[in-house]
Design a protein around this motif. Sequence first.
Motif, short mmCIF file in Angstrom:
data_model
loop_
_atom_site.label_atom_id
_atom_site.label_comp_id
_atom_site.label_asym_id
_atom_site.label_seq_id
_atom_site.Cartn_x
_atom_site.Cartn_y
_atom_site.Cartn_z
N GLU A 88 0.81 -1.22 0.00
CA GLU A 88 0.00 0.00 0.00
C GLU A 88 0.84 1.27 0.00
OE1 GLU A 88 -0.26 -2.63 2.05
OE2 GLU A 88 -0.83 -2.00 4.08
N ASP A 89 2.15 1.15 0.15
CA ASP A 89 3.04 2.30 0.02
C ASP A 89 3.40 2.58 -1.43
OD1 ASP A 89 4.65 1.12 2.99
OD2 ASP A 89 3.27 2.82 2.83
N THR A 90 2.98 1.71 -2.33
CA THR A 90 3.25 1.92 -3.75
C THR A 90 2.59 3.21 -4.22
OG1 THR A 90 3.45 -0.44 -4.23
CG2 THR A 90 2.83 1.00 -6.06
N ALA A 91 3.40 4.09 -4.80
CA ALA A 91 2.90 5.40 -5.23
C ALA A 91 4.00 6.16 -5.93
CB ALA A 91 2.39 6.20 -4.03
N LEU A 92 3.61 7.25 -6.53
CA LEU A 92 4.57 8.23 -7.03
C LEU A 92 4.82 9.21 -5.90
CD1 LEU A 92 6.09 8.88 -9.65
CD2 LEU A 92 4.21 10.40 -10.26
N TYR A 93 6.07 9.36 -5.52
CA TYR A 93 6.43 10.21 -4.39
C TYR A 93 7.00 11.53 -4.91
CZ TYR A 93 5.63 6.51 -1.03
OH TYR A 93 5.03 5.54 -0.24
N TYR A 94 6.46 12.61 -4.39
CA TYR A 94 6.87 13.95 -4.79
C TYR A 94 7.49 14.69 -3.62
CZ TYR A 94 3.48 13.30 -8.62
OH TYR A 94 2.79 12.84 -9.70
N CYS A 95 8.53 15.47 -3.90
CA CYS A 95 9.01 16.38 -2.88
C CYS A 95 8.53 17.79 -3.22
CB CYS A 95 10.53 16.35 -2.76
SG CYS A 95 11.44 16.80 -4.25
N ALA A 96 8.38 18.59 -2.20
CA ALA A 96 7.87 19.94 -2.36
C ALA A 96 8.54 20.87 -1.37
CB ALA A 96 6.36 19.95 -2.17
N ALA A 97 8.60 22.15 -1.73
CA ALA A 97 9.19 23.16 -0.86
C ALA A 97 8.26 24.36 -0.78
CB ALA A 97 10.56 23.57 -1.37
N ASP A 98 8.26 24.97 0.38
CA ASP A 98 7.39 26.11 0.64
C ASP A 98 8.26 27.34 0.87
OD1 ASP A 98 4.93 26.78 3.30
OD2 ASP A 98 5.57 27.95 1.56
N SER A 99 8.32 28.20 -0.12
CA SER A 99 9.19 29.39 -0.02
C SER A 99 8.58 30.47 0.87
CB SER A 99 9.44 29.97 -1.42
OG SER A 99 8.24 30.51 -1.95
N ARG A 100 7.32 30.28 1.28
CA ARG A 100 6.65 31.33 2.05
C ARG A 100 6.62 31.02 3.54
NH1 ARG A 100 1.82 30.75 -2.18
NH2 ARG A 100 2.47 28.60 -1.73
N SER A 101 7.17 29.88 3.92
CA SER A 101 7.17 29.54 5.32
C SER A 101 8.37 28.68 5.66
CB SER A 101 5.88 28.78 5.69
OG SER A 101 5.93 28.35 7.04
N MET A 102 8.91 28.88 6.85
CA MET A 102 10.01 28.04 7.31
C MET A 102 9.50 26.88 8.16
SD MET A 102 12.98 30.80 8.25
CE MET A 102 12.02 31.66 9.48
N ASP A 112 4.91 25.69 -2.99
CA ASP A 112 4.94 26.31 -4.32
C ASP A 112 6.01 25.77 -5.24
OD1 ASP A 112 6.52 29.48 -3.28
OD2 ASP A 112 6.70 27.45 -2.49
N TYR A 113 6.89 24.93 -4.74
CA TYR A 113 7.86 24.27 -5.61
C TYR A 113 7.67 22.76 -5.50
CZ TYR A 113 10.26 28.76 -5.93
OH TYR A 113 10.56 30.06 -6.16
N TRP A 114 7.65 22.10 -6.67
CA TRP A 114 7.40 20.67 -6.71
C TRP A 114 8.39 19.98 -7.63
CZ3 TRP A 114 3.51 18.09 -4.02
CH2 TRP A 114 2.60 18.90 -3.34
N GLY A 115 8.83 18.81 -7.20
CA GLY A 115 9.62 17.97 -8.08
C GLY A 115 8.71 17.10 -8.93
N ARG A 116 9.31 16.34 -9.86
CA ARG A 116 8.51 15.53 -10.78
C ARG A 116 8.04 14.22 -10.18
NH1 ARG A 116 9.48 15.86 -16.95
NH2 ARG A 116 9.85 18.06 -17.25
N GLY A 117 8.64 13.80 -9.14
CA GLY A 117 8.20 12.55 -8.54
C GLY A 117 9.11 11.39 -8.88
N THR A 118 9.16 10.44 -7.95
CA THR A 118 9.91 9.21 -8.15
C THR A 118 9.00 8.05 -7.75
OG1 THR A 118 11.98 8.05 -7.63
CG2 THR A 118 10.99 9.32 -5.84
N LEU A 119 8.99 7.00 -8.56
CA LEU A 119 8.04 5.91 -8.37
C LEU A 119 8.58 4.87 -7.40
CD1 LEU A 119 5.34 4.59 -9.20
CD2 LEU A 119 6.60 3.46 -11.06
#
Length: 124
Positions: A88-102, A112-119
């Motif tokens: 059930e952990d099978t998925a496309l995993y995306y990383c993301a960054a929030d430039s408006r908050s630490m 607001d920033y997203w990578g393409r994902g890794t399967l």
Amino acid sequence: VQLQASGGGLVQTGGSLRLSCAASGGRLTRYAAAWFRQAPGKEREIVAAISWSGGSTSYADSIQSQFTISRDNAKNTVYLQMNALKPEDTALYYCAADSRSMFVRNTAYAYDYWGRGTLVTVSS
């Protein structure tokens, strides 16, 4: 800032993977970051989030201690260590960054920033 996720692959149930999210074109130092995943036919969901310093983390209830998010600001990289993987952990995993908050935020619209994902595929 461009984000590149890597480290996905095929693993058997109970195995481990370590995902990496490398940033280029800017520094992640002051940005909160997170990992999301989207399984086939399901909505994107947050897996884990981390504050700019790494001092605060948040995990989806379904994850608990199975995954660990971390970051190395000197390397401009965020990681997701995944243990005891299940089908059930099978998925496309995306990383993301929030430039408006630490600080940690748990909703996709905050980032607001997203990578393409890794399967990640976990076989039974």
